[in-house]
Design a protein around this motif. Structure first.
Motif, PDB file in Angstrom:
ATOM      1  N   TRP A 136       1.622   1.777  -0.185  1.00 49.21           N
ATOM      2  CA  TRP A 136       0.590   2.478   0.596  1.00 49.21           C
ATOM      3  C   TRP A 136       0.069   1.539   1.676  1.00 49.21           C
ATOM      4  O   TRP A 136      -0.481   0.475   1.382  1.00 49.21           O
ATOM      5  CB  TRP A 136      -0.552   2.919  -0.329  1.00 49.21           C
ATOM      6  N   VAL A 167       3.892   5.439   1.940  1.00 52.68           N
ATOM      7  CA  VAL A 167       2.895   6.366   2.459  1.00 52.68           C
ATOM      8  C   VAL A 167       1.983   5.571   3.386  1.00 52.68           C
ATOM      9  O   VAL A 167       1.649   4.422   3.120  1.00 52.68           O
ATOM     10  CB  VAL A 167       2.081   7.065   1.348  1.00 52.68           C
ATOM     11  N   THR A 227       5.885   8.969   4.285  1.00 54.16           N
ATOM     12  CA  THR A 227       5.081  10.188   4.251  1.00 54.16           C
ATOM     13  C   THR A 227       3.675   9.864   4.733  1.00 54.16           C
ATOM     14  O   THR A 227       3.136   8.799   4.429  1.00 54.16           O
ATOM     15  CB  THR A 227       5.007  10.748   2.810  1.00 54.16           C
TER      16      THR A 227
END
Length: 337
Positions: free
Chosen positions: A113, A135, A153
């Motif tokens: 992340w 992400v 994403t």
């Protein structure tokens, strides 16, 4: 009602960064998972404090490389000892190639992340290609990674709805965060218009220790406060006349404050019209595109508290319904395959 998820034992490897590790841990636990946390830049003793300082202030030197090896060693021990079913790594560019090779060897489903732009993080595309899934809060970076064939994403930031806080009545327009020139100019513009303001953060603070460690010797010319724990600045935003969210020109992702300010029931004023992908502008949040518009919004909030309170309530309801970190962790869980 949310369908049940497969229960996992998750290792969360994360920076300390304003205690957001607790928010992420709590959000995953709220979804039914067991979470082991390793804060790779924690400063539990003097040695670790020195290591973190060396790595960030004199990167590339022999002392920095030695410190980085020890920091990575501690993360590797956490990976070995926790025996996780899944791994969530937050930022972690400090850990280096040896860390990512160990993750690959462990064959644990992994999500990285990124809560900052790639331009400010030390990752090569070659390293990012080897990670299961990424992400990022930056739409621009996600598009770039996808164009390179990397599994990426978009994951916006969110509000820690599980954190406790007490509203702190503050009859001023407040800003909490780093001291950048654009933020300083806007706060002064409000003050010049006769609107009470206050900025919080170590770079704003006039405490002698904060001045010494940040080297911010010039006075911003407005009332200021120190760096605050997250529960305290949640309380400040909730109790403020208005909670300002000033990105400037160097972010294409939305900061945590975008969801925190309305989430705590603050009157959220943001400098990004594209916030309309998350909130209805005018009824759930307010946008300003010029200093004059910012002044007008805050002046109206002072004169029309019922109008301001309606926006507060609607923004809070929208946040709790759609934009909490519990919601965001659903995207992370779906990436573990």
């Amino acid at each position: 009602m949310r369908p049940p998820e497969r229960t996992r034992r998750i290792l969360l490897v994360t920076p300390v960064f304003h205690g957001y590790w607790r928010a992420i841990r709590d959000a995953l636990q709220a979804r039914g998972h067991t979470v082991v946390v390793h804060c790779y830049d924690a400063s539990a003793n003097l040695r670790q404090r020195v290591q973190n300082k060396v790595v960030h202030e004199i990167p590339g030197t022999a002392p920095a490389r030695s410190a980085q090896r020890e920091i990575c060693d501690r993360a590797l021990a956490a990976l070995r000892d926790s025996r996780p079913d899944a791994l969530l790594v937050v930022k972690a560019d400090l850990l280096g190639e040896r860390w990512w090779q160990a993750v690959a060897d462990a064959r644990v489903p992994t999500v990285l992340w990124l809560y900052d732009e790639l331009a400010r993080i030390d990752y090569s595309l070659e390293t990012l290609r080897e990670i299961d899934s990424i992400v990022s809060y930056s739409p621009r970076d996600v598009a770039r990674l996808q164009a390179e064939g990397i599994d990426a994403t978009y994951l916006p930031d969110g509000f820690d709805s599980l954190a406790g806080f007490v509203p702190r009545p503050t009859p001023a327009a407040t800003f909490v965060g780093a001291r950048y020139p654009v933020r300083e100019r806007l706060m002064r513009k409000l003050a010049d218009a006769g609107i009470p303001v206050k900025a919080f953060g170590r770079e704003w603070s006039r405490h002698p220790w904060d001045i010494a460690r940040t080297r911010q010797f010039t006075n911003p010319g407005i009332p200021t406060g120190p760096d605050l724990p997250r529960s305290d600045y949640y309380g400040v935003m909730a109790g403020s006349l208005a909670a300002l969210n000033i990105h400037g020109d160097d972010h294409d992702g939305f900061t945590m404050r975008t969801f925190e300010a309305p989430g705590v029931g603050g009157l959220h004023l943001v400098d990004r019209a594209d916030v309309d992908r998350y909130y209805d502008v005018g009824t759930e949040t307010l946008v300003f595109t010029s200093p004059e518009e910012l002044v007008d919004h805050v002046a109206r909030a002072r004169k029309e508290p019922r109008w301001a309170n309606a926006i507060r309530e609607a923004g809070k309801a929208r946040t709790l319904a759609e934009h909490t970190l519990v919601h965001r962790m659903g995207t992370v869980v779906a990436r573990w395959r």
